[in-house]
Design a protein around this motif. Structure first.
Motif, PDB file in Angstrom:
ATOM      1  N   GLN A 179       0.919  -1.039  -0.079  1.00 11.94           N
ATOM      2  CA  GLN A 179       0.038  -0.048   0.057  1.00 11.94           C
ATOM      3  C   GLN A 179       0.654   1.358  -0.121  1.00 11.94           C
ATOM      4  O   GLN A 179       0.464   2.318  -0.524  1.00 11.94           O
ATOM      5  N   VAL A 180       1.969   1.283   0.700  1.00 14.71           N
ATOM      6  CA  VAL A 180       2.764   2.478   0.802  1.00 14.71           C
ATOM      7  C   VAL A 180       3.557   2.554  -0.545  1.00 14.71           C
ATOM      8  O   VAL A 180       3.557   3.965  -0.874  1.00 14.71           O
ATOM      9  N   GLN A 181       3.973   1.512  -0.939  1.00 11.19           N
ATOM     10  CA  GLN A 181       4.696   1.689  -2.235  1.00 11.19           C
ATOM     11  C   GLN A 181       3.737   2.231  -3.285  1.00 11.19           C
ATOM     12  O   GLN A 181       4.249   2.825  -4.542  1.00 11.19           O
ATOM     13  N   GLN A 182       2.414   1.750  -3.325  1.00  5.10           N
ATOM     14  CA  GLN A 182       1.411   2.472  -4.226  1.00  5.10           C
ATOM     15  C   GLN A 182       1.290   3.693  -4.254  1.00  5.10           C
ATOM     16  O   GLN A 182       0.941   4.666  -5.202  1.00  5.10           O
ATOM     17  N   GLU A 183       1.026   4.249  -2.678  1.00  6.11           N
ATOM     18  CA  GLU A 183       0.688   5.603  -2.739  1.00  6.11           C
ATOM     19  C   GLU A 183       1.843   6.590  -2.639  1.00  6.11           C
ATOM     20  O   GLU A 183       1.425   7.721  -3.025  1.00  6.11           O
ATOM     21  N   LYS A 184       3.085   5.957  -2.373  1.00  5.46           N
ATOM     22  CA  LYS A 184       4.049   7.143  -2.489  1.00  5.46           C
ATOM     23  C   LYS A 184       4.139   7.766  -3.934  1.00  5.46           C
ATOM     24  O   LYS A 184       4.375   9.150  -3.586  1.00  5.46           O
ATOM     25  N   PRO A 185       4.274   7.357  -5.040  1.00  4.84           N
ATOM     26  CA  PRO A 185       4.382   8.315  -6.087  1.00  4.84           C
ATOM     27  C   PRO A 185       3.287   9.404  -6.112  1.00  4.84           C
ATOM     28  O   PRO A 185       3.631  10.508  -6.461  1.00  4.84           O
ATOM     29  N   ALA A 186       2.131   8.933  -6.005  1.00  2.54           N
ATOM     30  CA  ALA A 186       0.994  10.208  -5.882  1.00  2.54           C
ATOM     31  C   ALA A 186       1.294  11.124  -5.064  1.00  2.54           C
ATOM     32  O   ALA A 186       1.150  12.258  -5.129  1.00  2.54           O
ATOM     33  N   LEU A 187       1.539  10.674  -3.660  1.00  2.00           N
ATOM     34  CA  LEU A 187       1.827  11.596  -2.672  1.00  2.00           C
ATOM     35  C   LEU A 187       2.959  12.596  -3.058  1.00  2.00           C
ATOM     36  O   LEU A 187       3.094  13.598  -2.738  1.00  2.00           O
TER      37      LEU A 187
END
Length: 197
Positions: free
Chosen positions: A79-87
């Protein structure tokens, strides 16, 4: 001369007090509690409770609990790896504040620490298990996801079947009504034809 010393001391004291208050106020307002990114890690708590039980817990139960803990760690890492680029993109454009990015950074660090803890725990049960526990956990997560998808597909199919059956009933009812209407019209035509004769 003495008459100027007393007001100067008073003024200096006021300035010092205001500076001190301003410094403390800025520190207090800048301090913001860190919001947890994820809910409480139930799997981790359960594993720790099993470890600290007064009555000894069989090792296979502890291993299973550790594997569930590893699964949750993998789920959170993904989840963190998926959310990081967007953040990161939102941070660059100024759409999110520093506090949200800070909370995310803390969550990322917590996950890395959790992964290391799981590896350490796994190696206490079996040598080098820490190197393979996450691949096992990832496979189990994928299996759970596929199982959930199958259940969802089955539910969707049942819903679609119910809709199709309801439509078929509606079509049959409409066809029956149309047929009855045609028969009624034919009867009326026959009656009119007989009345004319």
């Amino acid at each position: 001369m003495n008459s100027l010393i007393l007001p100067a001391i008073y003024l200096g004291g006021c300035i010092a007090a205001m500076s001190g208050f301003s410094y403390l106020y800025r520190r207090a307002t800048n301090f913001q509690p860190i919001e947890p990114w994820f809910p409480e890690n139930v799997e981790k708590e359960q594993y720790i409770q099993l470890l600290n039980c007064e009555t000894p817990v069989p090792e296979h139960h502890l291993k299973a609990a550790l594997l569930r803990r590893a699964m949750e760690a993998v789920r959170r890492l993904v989840q963190v790896q998926q959310e990081k680029p967007a953040l990161q993109q939102l941070m660059r454009t100024g759409s999110i504040g520093d506090d949200l990015w800070r909370d995310f950074g803390v969550a990322e660090q917590d996950i890395m620490a959790e992964l290391q803890e799981v590896v350490g725990e796994a190696n206490t049960y079996k040598e080098n298990w820490g190197q393979t526990i996450f691949s096992t956990a990832a496979q189990m997560l994928e299996h759970e996801k596929q199982k959930a998808m199958l259940v969802e597909m089955k539910e969707l199919k049942e819903v679609e079947d119910k809709k199709r059956k309801a439509m078929e009933k509606d079509l049959e009812r409409d066809a029956k009504r149309a047929e009855e209407e045609l028969l009624r019209e034919e009867e009326e035509e026959k009656k009119k034809a007989k009345a004319k004769k």
